[in-house]
Design a protein around this motif. Structure first.
Motif, PDB file in Angstrom:
ATOM      1  N   THR A   3       0.310 176.119  66.213  1.00  0.00           N
ATOM      2  CA  THR A   3       1.593 175.590  65.762  1.00  0.00           C
ATOM      3  C   THR A   3       2.273 174.807  66.862  1.00  0.00           C
ATOM      4  O   THR A   3       2.970 173.821  66.614  1.00  0.00           O
ATOM      5  N   MET A   4       2.062 175.214  68.123  1.00  0.00           N
ATOM      6  CA  MET A   4       2.738 174.546  69.239  1.00  0.00           C
ATOM      7  C   MET A   4       2.281 173.112  69.405  1.00  0.00           C
ATOM      8  O   MET A   4       2.934 172.324  70.060  1.00  0.00           O
ATOM      9  N   SER A   5       1.136 172.750  68.861  1.00  0.00           N
ATOM     10  CA  SER A   5       0.658 171.380  68.990  1.00  0.00           C
ATOM     11  C   SER A   5       0.701 170.641  67.656  1.00  0.00           C
ATOM     12  O   SER A   5      -0.005 169.675  67.461  1.00  0.00           O
ATOM     13  N   SER A   6       1.530 171.139  66.732  1.00  0.00           N
ATOM     14  CA  SER A   6       1.624 170.538  65.409  1.00  0.00           C
ATOM     15  C   SER A   6       3.010 169.938  65.184  1.00  0.00           C
ATOM     16  O   SER A   6       4.014 170.449  65.709  1.00  0.00           O
ATOM     17  N   PRO A   7       3.099 168.848  64.375  1.00  0.00           N
ATOM     18  CA  PRO A   7       4.407 168.268  64.040  1.00  0.00           C
ATOM     19  C   PRO A   7       5.338 169.275  63.363  1.00  0.00           C
ATOM     20  O   PRO A   7       6.553 169.103  63.368  1.00  0.00           O
ATOM     21  N   VAL A   8       4.741 170.345  62.783  1.00  0.00           N
ATOM     22  CA  VAL A   8       5.564 171.358  62.129  1.00  0.00           C
ATOM     23  C   VAL A   8       6.534 171.986  63.119  1.00  0.00           C
ATOM     24  O   VAL A   8       7.643 172.403  62.758  1.00  0.00           O
ATOM     25  N   GLU A   9       6.119 172.063  64.390  1.00  0.00           N
ATOM     26  CA  GLU A   9       6.983 172.653  65.413  1.00  0.00           C
ATOM     27  C   GLU A   9       8.321 171.919  65.522  1.00  0.00           C
ATOM     28  O   GLU A   9       9.363 172.531  65.754  1.00  0.00           O
ATOM     29  N   PHE A  10       8.292 170.604  65.311  1.00  0.00           N
ATOM     30  CA  PHE A  10       9.538 169.839  65.396  1.00  0.00           C
ATOM     31  C   PHE A  10      10.472 170.185  64.239  1.00  0.00           C
ATOM     32  O   PHE A  10      11.697 170.190  64.400  1.00  0.00           O
ATOM     33  N   LEU A  11       9.891 170.465  63.058  1.00  0.00           N
ATOM     34  CA  LEU A  11      10.724 170.894  61.939  1.00  0.00           C
ATOM     35  C   LEU A  11      11.386 172.233  62.235  1.00  0.00           C
ATOM     36  O   LEU A  11      12.546 172.473  61.886  1.00  0.00           O
ATOM     37  N   GLU A  12      10.614 173.137  62.886  1.00  0.00           N
ATOM     38  CA  GLU A  12      11.176 174.431  63.248  1.00  0.00           C
ATOM     39  C   GLU A  12      12.310 174.266  64.264  1.00  0.00           C
ATOM     40  O   GLU A  12      13.328 174.974  64.200  1.00  0.00           O
ATOM     41  N   LEU A  13      12.152 173.320  65.196  1.00  0.00           N
ATOM     42  CA  LEU A  13      13.210 173.058  66.177  1.00  0.00           C
ATOM     43  C   LEU A  13      14.467 172.522  65.479  1.00  0.00           C
ATOM     44  O   LEU A  13      15.593 172.900  65.823  1.00  0.00           O
ATOM     45  N   ALA A  29       3.080 171.335  75.657  1.00  0.00           N
ATOM     46  CA  ALA A  29       2.015 172.281  75.300  1.00  0.00           C
ATOM     47  C   ALA A  29       0.739 171.555  74.877  1.00  0.00           C
ATOM     48  O   ALA A  29      -0.373 171.975  75.206  1.00  0.00           O
ATOM     49  N   ALA A  30       0.899 170.429  74.152  1.00  0.00           N
ATOM     50  CA  ALA A  30      -0.271 169.673  73.692  1.00  0.00           C
ATOM     51  C   ALA A  30      -1.028 169.068  74.874  1.00  0.00           C
ATOM     52  O   ALA A  30      -2.270 169.074  74.902  1.00  0.00           O
ATOM     53  N   ARG A  31      -0.301 168.549  75.841  1.00  0.00           N
ATOM     54  CA  ARG A  31      -0.971 167.979  77.022  1.00  0.00           C
ATOM     55  C   ARG A  31      -1.687 169.066  77.810  1.00  0.00           C
ATOM     56  O   ARG A  31      -2.806 168.870  78.307  1.00  0.00           O
ATOM     57  N   ALA A  32      -1.039 170.214  77.907  1.00  0.00           N
ATOM     58  CA  ALA A  32      -1.665 171.326  78.634  1.00  0.00           C
ATOM     59  C   ALA A  32      -2.921 171.810  77.919  1.00  0.00           C
ATOM     60  O   ALA A  32      -3.878 172.261  78.554  1.00  0.00           O
ATOM     61  N   ALA A  33      -2.934 171.701  76.598  1.00  0.00           N
ATOM     62  CA  ALA A  33      -4.107 172.130  75.815  1.00  0.00           C
ATOM     63  C   ALA A  33      -5.205 171.082  75.799  1.00  0.00           C
ATOM     64  O   ALA A  33      -6.295 171.325  75.269  1.00  0.00           O
ATOM     65  N   GLY A  34      -4.937 169.883  76.367  1.00  0.00           N
ATOM     66  CA  GLY A  34      -5.951 168.843  76.440  1.00  0.00           C
ATOM     67  C   GLY A  34      -6.209 168.126  75.144  1.00  0.00           C
ATOM     68  O   GLY A  34      -7.342 167.680  74.898  1.00  0.00           O
ATOM     69  N   LEU A  35      -5.192 167.980  74.275  1.00  0.00           N
ATOM     70  CA  LEU A  35      -5.374 167.268  73.013  1.00  0.00           C
ATOM     71  C   LEU A  35      -5.694 165.797  73.274  1.00  0.00           C
ATOM     72  O   LEU A  35      -5.230 165.217  74.256  1.00  0.00           O
ATOM     73  N   PRO A  36      -6.474 165.176  72.396  1.00  0.00           N
ATOM     74  CA  PRO A  36      -6.857 163.772  72.582  1.00  0.00           C
ATOM     75  C   PRO A  36      -5.653 162.835  72.439  1.00  0.00           C
ATOM     76  O   PRO A  36      -4.627 163.210  71.849  1.00  0.00           O
ATOM     77  N   PRO A  37      -5.792 161.605  72.963  1.00  0.00           N
ATOM     78  CA  PRO A  37      -4.678 160.651  72.940  1.00  0.00           C
ATOM     79  C   PRO A  37      -4.110 160.385  71.550  1.00  0.00           C
ATOM     80  O   PRO A  37      -2.904 160.210  71.391  1.00  0.00           O
ATOM     81  N   ASP A  38      -4.981 160.317  70.531  1.00  0.00           N
ATOM     82  CA  ASP A  38      -4.469 160.019  69.198  1.00  0.00           C
ATOM     83  C   ASP A  38      -3.567 161.140  68.678  1.00  0.00           C
ATOM     84  O   ASP A  38      -2.562 160.903  68.012  1.00  0.00           O
ATOM     85  N   LEU A  40      -1.851 163.162  70.664  1.00  0.00           N
ATOM     86  CA  LEU A  40      -0.622 163.087  71.476  1.00  0.00           C
ATOM     87  C   LEU A  40       0.307 161.998  70.944  1.00  0.00           C
ATOM     88  O   LEU A  40       1.533 162.186  70.887  1.00  0.00           O
ATOM     89  N   ALA A  41      -0.276 160.874  70.531  1.00  0.00           N
ATOM     90  CA  ALA A  41       0.535 159.781  69.980  1.00  0.00           C
ATOM     91  C   ALA A  41       1.205 160.227  68.675  1.00  0.00           C
ATOM     92  O   ALA A  41       2.364 159.891  68.398  1.00  0.00           O
ATOM     93  N   GLU A  42       0.455 161.002  67.872  1.00  0.00           N
ATOM     94  CA  GLU A  42       1.027 161.497  66.614  1.00  0.00           C
ATOM     95  C   GLU A  42       2.209 162.427  66.889  1.00  0.00           C
ATOM     96  O   GLU A  42       3.250 162.349  66.227  1.00  0.00           O
ATOM     97  N   LEU A  43       2.040 163.296  67.880  1.00  0.00           N
ATOM     98  CA  LEU A  43       3.122 164.224  68.236  1.00  0.00           C
ATOM     99  C   LEU A  43       4.328 163.478  68.823  1.00  0.00           C
ATOM    100  O   LEU A  43       5.485 163.826  68.566  1.00  0.00           O
ATOM    101  N   GLU A  44       4.037 162.438  69.610  1.00  0.00           N
ATOM    102  CA  GLU A  44       5.122 161.635  70.187  1.00  0.00           C
ATOM    103  C   GLU A  44       5.938 160.967  69.092  1.00  0.00           C
ATOM    104  O   GLU A  44       7.180 160.936  69.149  1.00  0.00           O
ATOM    105  N   GLN A  45       5.249 160.453  68.072  1.00  0.00           N
ATOM    106  CA  GLN A  45       5.941 159.823  66.954  1.00  0.00           C
ATOM    107  C   GLN A  45       6.760 160.855  66.172  1.00  0.00           C
ATOM    108  O   GLN A  45       7.895 160.599  65.763  1.00  0.00           O
ATOM    109  N   ALA A  46       6.186 162.036  65.965  1.00  0.00           N
ATOM    110  CA  ALA A  46       6.902 163.100  65.251  1.00  0.00           C
ATOM    111  C   ALA A  46       8.149 163.522  66.026  1.00  0.00           C
ATOM    112  O   ALA A  46       9.205 163.778  65.435  1.00  0.00           O
TER     113      ALA A  46
END
Length: 303
Positions: A3-13, A29-38, A40-46
């Protein structure tokens, strides 16, 4: 995916009205987990969308609070009748609604052709509280003359209005930096200026300008109503005093006319000095002693 690396987390915030800085958490958290750039870009947009929604909700909450405060102010003003109470209530509410360090009001003096400090809230400078602003001089003089709002983030460095030594000294002694002034208007006539000011360079935003303009519109009507009531009470008091004087004068005239008629009737009937003396004391009260030119007693009524 957690959940920490999902756009849903922003809704919870958003749901728990988190502070803006907390919206960086899912990305960290997503960067620390090593998620791919795409991803990370999705999370940045969210995150960007979530922050815009948060800002919109915050503006709406603030606007609701401001409108509620404005409604309460109008209700309070409607219940006030004394002009001084009305002025103090307006300035206090202006300071509260805009969370300003100081709020104050100047009223126009048509005889002297300037606008003068009438009431303040939060002020500490006696010099500032005694200021008179010629039309066109200082921020307030400009607003009073033009009938249009004016806002400055830094009074001392603003060249948009005419500075004078006396006004600048008063503003400086009060420590004011950011100032907003809006006209108090009755129809096409400006009767004064309502201000909110801060001792730091915090600019007043457009919504705050609109809020103070709305308050000033209601305030001008309340001031005019209070003035009319004061003038009416004064006129009624003067009329009452005049009526009392007229009644007293009429009573005196009526007593004098009655006495004249009575004396005339006595003389016509052949009444003597004693009859006249008795009639006089009956009309005027008291006692009466009548003597001739030699000091001899002619008549005595009463002790």
């Amino acid at each position: 995916m957690s959940t920490m690396s999902s756009p849903v987390e922003f809704l919870e915030l958003l749901a728990r009205e988190a502070a803006a800085v907390e919206f960086e958490g899912p990305l960290v958290a997503a960067r620390a987990a090593g998620l791919p750039p795409d991803r990370l870009a999705e999370l940045e947009q969210a995150k960007s969308v979530a922050l815009r929604v948060r800002a919109l909700l915050e503006r709406r909450r603030r606007r609701e609070s401001e409108l509620s405060g404005l409604y309460d102010t109008v209700s309070d003003l409607a219940g006030l009748r004394d002009l001084d109470d009305v002025l103090r209530a307006i300035v206090h509410r202006a300071r509260h609604l805009l969370s300003a360090d100081v709020a104050y009001m100047t009223l126009n003096d048509d005889e002297r052709g300037d606008t003068y400090m009438r009431v303040t809230d939060g002020s500490v400078s006696a010099r500032f509280q005694r200021l008179r602003l010629p039309m066109g001089a200082g921020l307030g003089g400009l607003v009073a003359q033009s009938g249009a709002p004016y806002v400055t983030a830094n009074y001392g460095e603003d060249a948009g209005f005419h500075h004078t030594g006396e006004i600048d000294a008063g503003v400086g002694e009060e420590g004011l930096v950011a100032i907003l002034g809006v006209p108090l208007r009755l129809g096409s006539t400006s009767i004064g200026v309502l201000y909110a000011a801060n001792r730091s360079a915090r600019p007043f935003v457009r919504e705050e300008v609109a809020l103070l303009v709305s308050l000033a519109a209601h305030a001008a009507v309340a001031i005019d109503t209070a003035r009319l009531l004061t003038e009416t009470r004064s006129a009624l008091a003067e009329l009452s005093a005049a009526n009392t004087t007229i009644r007293a004068h009429s009573s005196s005239v009526e007593r004098a006319a009655a006495a004249h008629d009575r004396m005339t009737a006595l003389v016509l009937r052949g009444g003597g000095v004693e009859d006249v003396a008795a009639a006089v004391t009956e009309v005027l009260g008291g006692a009466l002693l009548a003597l001739d030119a030699e000091g001899r007693l002619l008549a005595r009524v009463g002790e």
